[in-house]
Scaffold this motif. Sequence first.
Motif, mmCIF file in Angstrom:
data_model
loop_
_atom_site.group_PDB
_atom_site.id
_atom_site.type_symbol
_atom_site.label_atom_id
_atom_site.label_comp_id
_atom_site.label_asym_id
_atom_site.label_seq_id
_atom_site.Cartn_x
_atom_site.Cartn_y
_atom_site.Cartn_z
ATOM 1 N N LYS A 67 0.586 -1.798 -0.400
ATOM 2 C CA LYS A 67 0.352 0.173 0.368
ATOM 3 C C LYS A 67 0.743 1.259 0.293
ATOM 4 O O LYS A 67 0.757 2.385 -0.096
ATOM 5 N N ASP A 68 2.379 1.248 0.224
ATOM 6 C CA ASP A 68 2.924 1.960 -0.001
ATOM 7 C C ASP A 68 3.653 2.586 -0.953
ATOM 8 O O ASP A 68 3.999 3.309 -1.346
ATOM 9 N N ALA A 69 2.888 1.667 -1.874
ATOM 10 C CA ALA A 69 4.348 1.708 -3.293
ATOM 11 C C ALA A 69 3.101 2.573 -4.069
ATOM 12 O O ALA A 69 2.027 2.735 -3.924
ATOM 13 N N THR A 70 3.775 3.064 -5.746
ATOM 14 C CA THR A 70 3.327 3.724 -6.185
ATOM 15 C C THR A 70 3.662 3.328 -7.114
ATOM 16 O O THR A 70 2.282 3.566 -9.089
ATOM 17 N N LEU A 71 3.223 1.933 -7.720
ATOM 18 C CA LEU A 71 4.052 1.464 -8.396
ATOM 19 C C LEU A 71 3.769 -0.042 -8.568
ATOM 20 O O LEU A 71 4.810 -0.372 -7.590
ATOM 21 N N ILE A 72 3.168 -1.293 -9.065
ATOM 22 C CA ILE A 72 3.241 -2.329 -8.893
ATOM 23 C C ILE A 72 3.604 -3.412 -9.971
ATOM 24 O O ILE A 72 3.296 -2.495 -11.017
ATOM 25 N N ILE A 73 4.361 -4.557 -9.882
ATOM 26 C CA ILE A 73 5.097 -4.456 -11.106
ATOM 27 C C ILE A 73 4.952 -6.578 -9.837
ATOM 28 O O ILE A 73 5.546 -7.000 -9.230
ATOM 29 N N LEU A 74 4.089 -6.955 -11.285
ATOM 30 C CA LEU A 74 3.506 -8.303 -10.668
ATOM 31 C C LEU A 74 3.549 -9.518 -11.073
ATOM 32 O O LEU A 74 3.595 -9.401 -12.617
ATOM 33 N N GLU A 75 4.137 -10.573 -10.702
ATOM 34 C CA GLU A 75 4.189 -11.824 -11.685
ATOM 35 C C GLU A 75 3.413 -13.339 -11.430
ATOM 36 O O GLU A 75 3.114 -13.771 -12.219
ATOM 37 N N ASN A 76 2.130 -12.651 -10.051
ATOM 38 C CA ASN A 76 1.141 -13.574 -9.658
ATOM 39 C C ASN A 76 0.658 -13.184 -9.142
ATOM 40 O O ASN A 76 -0.017 -12.177 -8.357
ATOM 41 N N LYS A 77 -0.727 -12.842 -10.122
ATOM 42 C CA LYS A 77 -3.090 -12.815 -9.173
ATOM 43 C C LYS A 77 -2.527 -12.322 -7.667
ATOM 44 O O LYS A 77 -2.987 -11.846 -7.135
ATOM 45 N N LYS A 78 -2.542 -13.680 -7.640
ATOM 46 C CA LYS A 78 -2.891 -14.562 -6.438
ATOM 47 C C LYS A 78 -1.778 -13.479 -4.873
ATOM 48 O O LYS A 78 -2.540 -13.151 -4.468
ATOM 49 N N ASN A 79 -0.647 -12.995 -5.976
ATOM 50 C CA ASN A 79 0.018 -11.782 -4.691
ATOM 51 C C ASN A 79 -0.229 -10.717 -4.761
ATOM 52 O O ASN A 79 -0.048 -10.130 -3.017
ATOM 53 N N ILE A 80 -1.557 -10.299 -5.033
ATOM 54 C CA ILE A 80 -1.841 -8.386 -4.825
ATOM 55 C C ILE A 80 -3.109 -8.380 -3.772
ATOM 56 O O ILE A 80 -3.670 -8.932 -4.025
ATOM 57 N N ASP A 81 -2.328 -8.085 -3.253
ATOM 58 C CA ASP A 81 -3.857 -7.246 -1.751
ATOM 59 C C ASP A 81 -4.687 -6.848 -2.705
ATOM 60 O O ASP A 81 -4.557 -5.337 -3.241
ATOM 61 N N LYS A 82 -6.091 -6.735 -2.245
ATOM 62 C CA LYS A 82 -6.716 -5.558 -2.587
ATOM 63 C C LYS A 82 -6.715 -4.397 -2.617
ATOM 64 O O LYS A 82 -7.191 -3.662 -2.882
ATOM 65 N N THR A 83 -6.040 -3.987 -1.329
ATOM 66 C CA THR A 83 -5.889 -2.156 -0.637
ATOM 67 C C THR A 83 -4.692 -1.536 -2.170
ATOM 68 O O THR A 83 -4.898 -0.482 -2.250
ATOM 69 N N CYS A 84 -3.996 -2.667 -3.114
ATOM 70 C CA CYS A 84 -2.962 -1.893 -3.694
ATOM 71 C C CYS A 84 -3.814 -2.126 -5.123
ATOM 72 O O CYS A 84 -3.443 -2.388 -6.132
#
Lengths: 143, 620
Positions: A67-84
Amino acid sequence: MKAVIGVLFLIVLAFASDHTHAAKAEILEKIFANISMKKEFIIWSDDKELIEEFDKKRTFTTTTICKDATLIILENKKNIDKTCSEKPVFVLDYTLLKEVPQSFGAIFWKKGRPNIVIIAPRAKAQSIIISDKLNDYIEDKIW
Amino acid sequence: MKIYLVLLLLSALLFGEEKNLNELLSEYREAGELFNETKELKNGHVTIFSRADLDKMQAYTLNDVLKTIKLFTLMSTKLGMSTLVKSPYSEKVISSVKVFINSYEVTSLTDGTGLTQFGRMGLNFIDHIEVYQVSNAIAFSGEPGTMVIKLHTKDPSRENATVAQTSIDSRGGSKAQVIEAKSFDEYTYLANLDISNYNSHEHKIADGSELSRDGQRGQFYVNLAKKNDFKVEIGSAIEKDNLFSGFGKSIDDGEFYTKNYYAQFTKYFDNDIKVILNTSYETVDLTNSDNIGFALQDNSISNLLEAKSGSQTHNAILEKRIEHNDHNLLFGTQLKVRSFFLDKLKSNGVNKELVIGPKDLNIYMFYFEDEYSINSNNTLTLGAKIDIYDNHLTPSSTENILRVGYLSNLSDTTSLRAFIQKGYFYPLFAETTFSPLYFTNPNLESAKSTATKIELEQKIDNLILTVGGGGAKSKDSISFNPIRKTYVTNPDSNTFGQYYINTTYRFDADNKIIAEYFRTYKEDSKYSPDNGALLQLYNRIGKFDIYNELIYRSSYVGVYNQKINTGLDYTAGAIYHYNKKLNLKIKGENLFDRASQIGMNELKIAPYDRRAIFTVEYTF
């Protein structure tokens, strides 16, 4: 000296793997150097090796809290938090472009080669400005 | 050395600027090449053809790669196919070259080696190829071989595409290939279909008969896998060819029609146990009509021979790996069950009864290998294998193999790889069981051999210099006795030596040059090129991939006393990447029309003709 296991195969594998992460990080640095957002880049990723590479070079600020990030680099959809889920996302798998609505670009393997794609309308919708230097990789829609 | 200074300067001038994204993508591709995960230096002196190499080479068939391998020459066979002949031996000496698709050994019982029948195999589903010389006869399953060619299929998670490709060539041949490879969750699948129609130059012999090796081939391969859990593979190949020269000296008509099917299941268990089960089935229909006729084993003359034969092979392999302190231990056992059948044998339209040797062969194999890490720079490998052959007809035989390997990083830039292998070569099917032309000898015993090879690699900036050499001593080798009209054991021992030098200069991830030279020595006669060279240039310029290849093989005098000239085979190709979906390719093969030849029916025949190939590739 527990299991130095100089199995050369493993050494070669580890060496090759390091090179792979470094090369991927260098590509992402080059891409992000040619885009601008309203906020400073603070990167969170579920690809820990990638974060280690960024930290080594100190090119970008990274965070372990999504949630502190301004940009997410994502490999697996399961790993992303809803708040982001509303933050801009750059994905490491082409199929994630379809599954993650906030994703605006991807680096992915196709036909045995790595590729880059940036979806212009999605970037624009998130006020992300793309430099002309990335024109070769810009698409209007997902294939 | 001057040439490399010039290359260095050129490289600095051309590639010294800040890297652009395309160059970085190429470096990422190079760093992620799958051969980094599969090559095993302990298993022999290895030559790699990476995915990028094969793409630039436009390597459509296995022969496109085989012809470049050092210490061997690709040569045509009398039945129209091609085989690798070891320098400087005669083509009559069948090389124990083994071909694997992943961990499945491609074999043909009717041929002794899978090489001959699979030279035309399409490579559309192959990611990269590893060629192991002085190959590990212990860790690689099955009977021992002097060289192992491992074809690794494409990784669906790297493909994520459906790709269609079609080619036409200047001889009227054509090829169509479709591949789909996708991944979903933890599962991946790959399916490949390949159909070829090939036309070749027809050679006329003095009496007016024509040698033709035109034919068609279809092949299918599919796999389904779950990472670190299991892999199921199914493959088939059907090939129908004109018989070229056939068995006689004046062919009238002939056909060679083979069907080959296999299935393999690999299961990986958590405790480093791997189980492989596979089964294969093949049939071979052969028709040979000859104007003069040829003598069969009973000395009768056949003007029309019709044979239908085949084989089944079943394999079970169980392997367990244990890591203990500085030791990486491999324990394995394999059971191989092979059977041959002859459904039809007619000469001049009448059923023929000929002498046939043992039709069944069971092989029980037990092996062990210890990879001991002396320290972080030195590894010693010790291996032993016991193989028990039982053909249910003659007394069973027990063979053994011992192997020592030493790998050392002498410095950050210098490495050494040395191997000693003491082993055997079991007689081939064609020597023990069946041939319509001569008596087979079921009592043949294995030939024994000891091979020693050492290779030193030095890296100097972008240059890799590899120098290797060694020798082999064999005794009780099997040779054909024309008076007794059968294969016999030759009690004399013979020795063989070789050396080679390879330099690879890498400008960047897309541009490199390879230069290689080899020479072989054998104490008695030489019946194939005893030295050869290879020059390969891989380039990318803008949207073009460009490839140049020159293969040299020395002149020689063949077994039928024919003087064969120096071979000089030049191949060039270019790929235009029109856009992300469409590639246009053009390739010229054997452009000087001087590829190394073989004497056959008073003609000199190259394994492939001069031709141009035009290809369109589309990614969906």
